[in-house]
Motif scaffolding. Sequence first.
Motif, PDB file in Angstrom:
ATOM      1  N   LEU A 163     111.156  69.066  66.755  1.00  0.00           N
ATOM      2  CA  LEU A 163     112.533  69.569  66.768  1.00  0.00           C
ATOM      3  C   LEU A 163     112.579  71.090  66.785  1.00  0.00           C
ATOM      4  O   LEU A 163     113.432  71.684  67.455  1.00  0.00           O
ATOM      5  N   LEU A 164     111.672  71.735  66.066  1.00  0.00           N
ATOM      6  CA  LEU A 164     111.614  73.198  66.084  1.00  0.00           C
ATOM      7  C   LEU A 164     111.252  73.726  67.466  1.00  0.00           C
ATOM      8  O   LEU A 164     111.857  74.685  67.950  1.00  0.00           O
ATOM      9  N   ILE A 165     110.281  73.095  68.111  1.00  0.00           N
ATOM     10  CA  ILE A 165     109.882  73.519  69.453  1.00  0.00           C
ATOM     11  C   ILE A 165     111.017  73.299  70.447  1.00  0.00           C
ATOM     12  O   ILE A 165     111.321  74.167  71.269  1.00  0.00           O
ATOM     13  N   THR A 166     111.674  72.147  70.366  1.00  0.00           N
ATOM     14  CA  THR A 166     112.802  71.859  71.255  1.00  0.00           C
ATOM     15  C   THR A 166     113.925  72.864  71.053  1.00  0.00           C
ATOM     16  O   THR A 166     114.490  73.383  72.020  1.00  0.00           O
ATOM     17  N   GLY A 167     114.235  73.170  69.807  1.00  0.00           N
ATOM     18  CA  GLY A 167     115.281  74.147  69.521  1.00  0.00           C
ATOM     19  C   GLY A 167     114.927  75.529  70.034  1.00  0.00           C
ATOM     20  O   GLY A 167     115.777  76.236  70.585  1.00  0.00           O
ATOM     21  N   ALA A 168     113.664  75.932  69.876  1.00  0.00           N
ATOM     22  CA  ALA A 168     113.240  77.245  70.369  1.00  0.00           C
ATOM     23  C   ALA A 168     113.337  77.319  71.886  1.00  0.00           C
ATOM     24  O   ALA A 168     113.774  78.334  72.442  1.00  0.00           O
ATOM     25  N   LEU A 169     112.929  76.240  72.569  1.00  0.00           N
ATOM     26  CA  LEU A 169     113.020  76.226  74.030  1.00  0.00           C
ATOM     27  C   LEU A 169     114.469  76.266  74.505  1.00  0.00           C
ATOM     28  O   LEU A 169     114.802  76.975  75.467  1.00  0.00           O
ATOM     29  N   LEU A 170     115.344  75.519  73.848  1.00  0.00           N
ATOM     30  CA  LEU A 170     116.753  75.531  74.233  1.00  0.00           C
ATOM     31  C   LEU A 170     117.387  76.902  73.976  1.00  0.00           C
ATOM     32  O   LEU A 170     118.170  77.401  74.793  1.00  0.00           O
ATOM     33  N   LEU A 171     117.048  77.517  72.862  1.00  0.00           N
ATOM     34  CA  LEU A 171     117.574  78.844  72.547  1.00  0.00           C
ATOM     35  C   LEU A 171     117.084  79.867  73.554  1.00  0.00           C
ATOM     36  O   LEU A 171     117.859  80.709  74.025  1.00  0.00           O
ATOM     37  N   HIS A 172     115.815  79.785  73.910  1.00  0.00           N
ATOM     38  CA  HIS A 172     115.248  80.713  74.887  1.00  0.00           C
ATOM     39  C   HIS A 172     115.931  80.575  76.248  1.00  0.00           C
ATOM     40  O   HIS A 172     116.277  81.574  76.878  1.00  0.00           O
ATOM     41  N   SER A 173     116.124  79.332  76.703  1.00  0.00           N
ATOM     42  CA  SER A 173     116.757  79.129  78.010  1.00  0.00           C
ATOM     43  C   SER A 173     118.216  79.565  77.991  1.00  0.00           C
ATOM     44  O   SER A 173     118.714  80.123  78.969  1.00  0.00           O
ATOM     45  N   HIS A 174     118.904  79.354  76.876  1.00  0.00           N
ATOM     46  CA  HIS A 174     120.302  79.783  76.767  1.00  0.00           C
ATOM     47  C   HIS A 174     120.400  81.305  76.824  1.00  0.00           C
ATOM     48  O   HIS A 174     121.255  81.855  77.522  1.00  0.00           O
ATOM     49  N   ARG A 175     119.533  81.984  76.106  1.00  0.00           N
ATOM     50  CA  ARG A 175     119.548  83.451  76.114  1.00  0.00           C
ATOM     51  C   ARG A 175     119.205  83.995  77.491  1.00  0.00           C
ATOM     52  O   ARG A 175     119.788  84.979  77.938  1.00  0.00           O
ATOM     53  N   ARG A 176     118.258  83.358  78.173  1.00  0.00           N
ATOM     54  CA  ARG A 176     117.878  83.811  79.501  1.00  0.00           C
ATOM     55  C   ARG A 176     119.041  83.659  80.469  1.00  0.00           C
ATOM     56  O   ARG A 176     119.304  84.541  81.296  1.00  0.00           O
ATOM     57  N   ARG A 177     119.759  82.525  80.383  1.00  0.00           N
ATOM     58  CA  ARG A 177     120.922  82.322  81.259  1.00  0.00           C
ATOM     59  C   ARG A 177     122.039  83.305  80.937  1.00  0.00           C
ATOM     60  O   ARG A 177     122.723  83.783  81.831  1.00  0.00           O
ATOM     61  N   THR A 178     122.228  83.613  79.666  1.00  0.00           N
ATOM     62  CA  THR A 178     123.277  84.543  79.264  1.00  0.00           C
ATOM     63  C   THR A 178     122.993  85.941  79.788  1.00  0.00           C
ATOM     64  O   THR A 178     123.882  86.611  80.301  1.00  0.00           O
ATOM     65  N   VAL A 179     121.751  86.377  79.682  1.00  0.00           N
ATOM     66  CA  VAL A 179     121.373  87.710  80.181  1.00  0.00           C
ATOM     67  C   VAL A 179     121.505  87.759  81.696  1.00  0.00           C
ATOM     68  O   VAL A 179     121.998  88.747  82.246  1.00  0.00           O
ATOM     69  N   ALA A 180     121.093  86.696  82.385  1.00  0.00           N
ATOM     70  CA  ALA A 180     121.185  86.664  83.854  1.00  0.00           C
ATOM     71  C   ALA A 180     122.652  86.686  84.297  1.00  0.00           C
ATOM     72  O   ALA A 180     122.992  87.312  85.291  1.00  0.00           O
ATOM     73  N   ALA A 181     123.532  86.027  83.533  1.00  0.00           N
ATOM     74  CA  ALA A 181     124.951  85.999  83.898  1.00  0.00           C
ATOM     75  C   ALA A 181     125.602  87.361  83.689  1.00  0.00           C
ATOM     76  O   ALA A 181     126.492  87.755  84.448  1.00  0.00           O
ATOM     77  N   LYS A 182     125.154  88.110  82.699  1.00  0.00           N
ATOM     78  CA  LYS A 182     125.721  89.434  82.441  1.00  0.00           C
ATOM     79  C   LYS A 182     125.278  90.447  83.482  1.00  0.00           C
ATOM     80  O   LYS A 182     125.992  91.414  83.762  1.00  0.00           O
ATOM     81  N   LYS A 183     124.096  90.257  84.082  1.00  0.00           N
ATOM     82  CA  LYS A 183     123.604  91.194  85.106  1.00  0.00           C
ATOM     83  C   LYS A 183     124.363  91.031  86.416  1.00  0.00           C
ATOM     84  O   LYS A 183     124.461  91.951  87.200  1.00  0.00           O
ATOM     85  N   ASP A 184     124.876  89.833  86.674  1.00  0.00           N
ATOM     86  CA  ASP A 184     125.578  89.574  87.955  1.00  0.00           C
ATOM     87  C   ASP A 184     126.945  90.168  87.990  1.00  0.00           C
ATOM     88  O   ASP A 184     127.651  90.563  87.292  1.00  0.00           O
TER      89      ASP A 184
END
Length: 55
Positions: free
Chosen positions: A34-55
Motif C-alpha cells: 500500500l505504501l508503494i502504491t500510494g507513492a507511485l500514485l502521488l508521484h504520477s499525480h504530481r508529474r501530471r500537475t506540473v506538466a499541466a501548469k507548463k502548458d
Amino acid sequence: MYRAPGGGAVIGGGTGLAVTGADIGWWLALGIALLITGALLLHSHRRRTVAAKKD
C-alpha cells in the motif's frame, strides 16, 4: 480501537492484528504494498500537475 465482545479489554496495535487470524508477515506485506502504491500514485499525480501548469 476495537473492544472485543465479552473481552472487556481494548485491543489495539499488534494484538488487534492477531485477532484477525492473519500472520504478521501478511500485514507487513500488505502495508508495504500500500505504501508503494500510494507513492507511485502521488508521484504520477504530481508529474501530471506540473506538466499541466507548463502548458
